[in-house]
Design a protein around this motif. Structure first.
Motif, PDB file in Angstrom:
ATOM      1  N   THR A  78      -4.517   2.026   3.046  1.00 48.44           N
ATOM      2  CA  THR A  78      -5.018   3.025   2.099  1.00 48.44           C
ATOM      3  C   THR A  78      -6.163   3.829   2.697  1.00 48.44           C
ATOM      4  O   THR A  78      -6.227   5.054   2.559  1.00 48.44           O
ATOM      5  N   ALA A 112       0.821  -1.206   0.000  1.00 47.19           N
ATOM      6  CA  ALA A 112       0.000   0.000   0.000  1.00 47.19           C
ATOM      7  C   ALA A 112       0.859   1.260   0.000  1.00 47.19           C
ATOM      8  O   ALA A 112       0.543   2.242  -0.687  1.00 47.19           O
ATOM      9  N   SER A 163      -5.426   7.729   2.923  1.00 43.48           N
ATOM     10  CA  SER A 163      -5.986   8.570   1.855  1.00 43.48           C
ATOM     11  C   SER A 163      -7.504   8.592   1.781  1.00 43.48           C
ATOM     12  O   SER A 163      -8.069   9.332   0.979  1.00 43.48           O
ATOM     13  N   SER A 186       1.548   7.397  -6.195  1.00 44.54           N
ATOM     14  CA  SER A 186       0.392   8.258  -6.472  1.00 44.54           C
ATOM     15  C   SER A 186       0.626   9.674  -5.973  1.00 44.54           C
ATOM     16  O   SER A 186       0.251  10.648  -6.644  1.00 44.54           O
ATOM     17  N   ALA A 187       1.238   9.815  -4.796  1.00 41.82           N
ATOM     18  CA  ALA A 187       1.490  11.146  -4.239  1.00 41.82           C
ATOM     19  C   ALA A 187       2.465  11.926  -5.106  1.00 41.82           C
ATOM     20  O   ALA A 187       2.259  13.119  -5.392  1.00 41.82           O
ATOM     21  N   LEU A 217       0.716   4.313  -2.591  1.00 41.55           N
ATOM     22  CA  LEU A 217       0.438   5.669  -2.125  1.00 41.55           C
ATOM     23  C   LEU A 217       1.596   6.607  -2.442  1.00 41.55           C
ATOM     24  O   LEU A 217       1.382   7.781  -2.785  1.00 41.55           O
TER      25      LEU A 217
END
Length: 476
Positions: free
Chosen positions: A258, A56, A262, A63-64, A60
């Motif tokens: 997750t 995860a 988020s 994606s960030a 993340l």
């Protein structure tokens, strides 16, 4: 060394993993061994938790970073230059530049960011660990640049490679099928914010792979659909929960990480579903098969688009092929509008928030453009997944059905169309049903979806997949 578009190119001896015996995704045993006891399953808890959380965090993190770069490319930079953020010129320039940057990265990074993405699925045999940095780099660039692909395929491949490499060194006596299954489950759980999706995919793999070990090497381009290649085998005797004990822990840890970090949601905020009537049944039995047929049109077009990007002499290498692909994506973006860019998860919520905000023609145009962008991006060499763009295309098609026939409830149209498109493109029945159902956030629509899935499945089963063998022929 093999060039771009084949298997992973190696600078030395192949770093392929050793053959994986036909074991289940978590616990090794022969077909005649008894069901595992609690004492046998308990040692899986700690590594499964660690793998789920780590999977995860990789998702993340990528994606960030991609979100920050996206803000620069699509807001800060055009504002500083005095250019409209989503003007036609800026979309063409940015996506073409993204293709150029990804092409250069694919050409230069070790292992060329993995094999040709047209030959890979959601879960495949582990890649060499040295491929991972380049794979994550090109994935982040594509996500930030507006390419119509999601993160699921490359992030899963990266996590599987890393966990396999680390796991084999930390616990060399553990079954080799354990680490890929844990990584795949943890990543899928993180992607959807729930372990249910991972359980559904792995249970399909178990059912489809009885008596067969995970695919290795050549199997990456020749498996049957996405999801074949890890954890497919008879596994231990006992219940499905015994076989999936470790992966479910990893998926739960990934999903919970997750959610805590988020707070994702797949609820589109569609108008409440008022309940099923006879007219809804008729609409579902029409919309889902039509959506599946449209998805199959994409599947049949895919090898031809892929062949085009490999047929012209200048497009046989990653830099010109991906630059040309980025240019095509930019032109498609000018045609369909800014909502047809990116992976589509945030954009589909914009559509669903105002079902009356566009005409039937506009919804139809966005559907066609998004599917064309998905096909182009996957065929020209961008690394990415197809689930989230397919969800956007299905949602737009469902809202088009509502605009054409107002009696069709928006929620019903969206979930049935998403179901049909996902069945055609992913060939994962349970995952398609699950994804469609969570979009409506109403369990009363499930019986209708189950019925609508049947004629749609008849249209797609036994037909080519949106995945190619190394020679460019479709997998089945």
């Amino acid at each position: 060394m093999r060039g771009y578009g084949g298997r992973v190119a190696h600078d030395g001896p192949p770093a392929a993993p050793p053959p994986v015996p036909p074991s289940g995704p978590a616990v090794p045993s022969s077909a005649s061994s008894p069901a595992p006891s609690a004492r046998a399953l308990l040692p899986l808890v700690v590594p499964s938790l660690a793998v789920g959380v780590a999977s995860a965090l990789v998702l993340l993190g990528v994606s960030a970073v991609a979100d920050r770069l996206e803000h620069v490319l699509w807001q800060s930079l055009p504002d500083a230059l005095g250019i409209g953020r989503y003007s036609a010129l800026w979309m063409i320039v940015t996506l073409t530049a993204t293709g150029l940057a990804v092409g250069i990265a694919v050409r230069l990074v070790p292992g060329h960011a993995g094999p040709d993405p047209a030959t890979t699925g959601l879960i495949d045999a582990p890649l060499p660990a040295r491929v991972v940095p380049g794979l994550l780099l090109v994935t982040g660039l594509a996500l930030a640049g507006g390419v119509s692909l999601g993160p699921e395929n490359p992030i899963t491949a990266a996590n599987v490679a890393l966990v396999y490499w680390l796991g084999r060194r930390a616990a060399p006596r553990a079954p080799v099928a354990l680490w890929p299954a844990l990584a795949a489950a943890g990543t899928i759980g993180a992607l959807f914010g729930t372990p249910v999706a991972a359980a559904l995919i792995l249970s399909e793999s178990l059912a489809a792979g009885q008596g067969q070990g995970p695919s290795q090497g050549k199997g990456q381009g020749k498996g049957q659909g996405q999801g074949q290649g890890v954890g497919s085998g008879p596994g231990p005797r006992g219940s499905l929960w015994d076989k999936l004990f470790g992966p479910l822990i990893a998926a739960g840890a990934g999903g919970l990480t997750t959610v805590l970090v988020s707070h994702p949601t797949f609820d589109l905020g569609l108008p409440p579903y008022p309940g099923t009537g006879w007219g809804d049944l008729a609409a579902a039995l029409v919309i889902a098969p039509v959506a599946a047929a449209l998805g199959m049109a994409v599947v049949y077009a895919f090898p031809h688009v892929h062949a085009f990007f490999r047929s012209l002499p200048l497009l046989r290498h990653p830099v010109p092929a991906l630059t040309a692909g980025g240019l095509v994506l930019g032109l498609l973006g000018t045609l369909g509008g800014q909502l047809t860019l990116f992976k589509g998860l945030a954009e589909v919520k914009t559509l669903a928030a105002d079902p009356e905000g566009w005409s039937a023609g506009s919804f139809a145009l966005m559907t066609v453009v998004k599917l064309a962008a998905l096909t182009t991006a996957a065929a020209c060499g961008f690394r990415g997944g197809r689930i989230f763009p397919a969800v956007f295309a299905g949602a737009a098609l469902g809202l088009c059905a509502h605009a054409l026939v107002p009696a069709v409830q928006p929620s019903l149209g969206v979930v049935c169309a998403v179901l049909g498109v996902l069945l055609a493109i992913t060939r994962h029945g349970w995952l398609s049903l699950f994804t469609a159902a969570v979009l409506a956030a109403d369990t009363t629509i499930l019986p209708l979806l189950c019925v609508a899935a049947l004629p749609a499945w008849l249209l797609v089963t036994g037909r080519p997949h949106m995945r190619l063998h190394d020679d460019g022929t479709p997998a089945r």
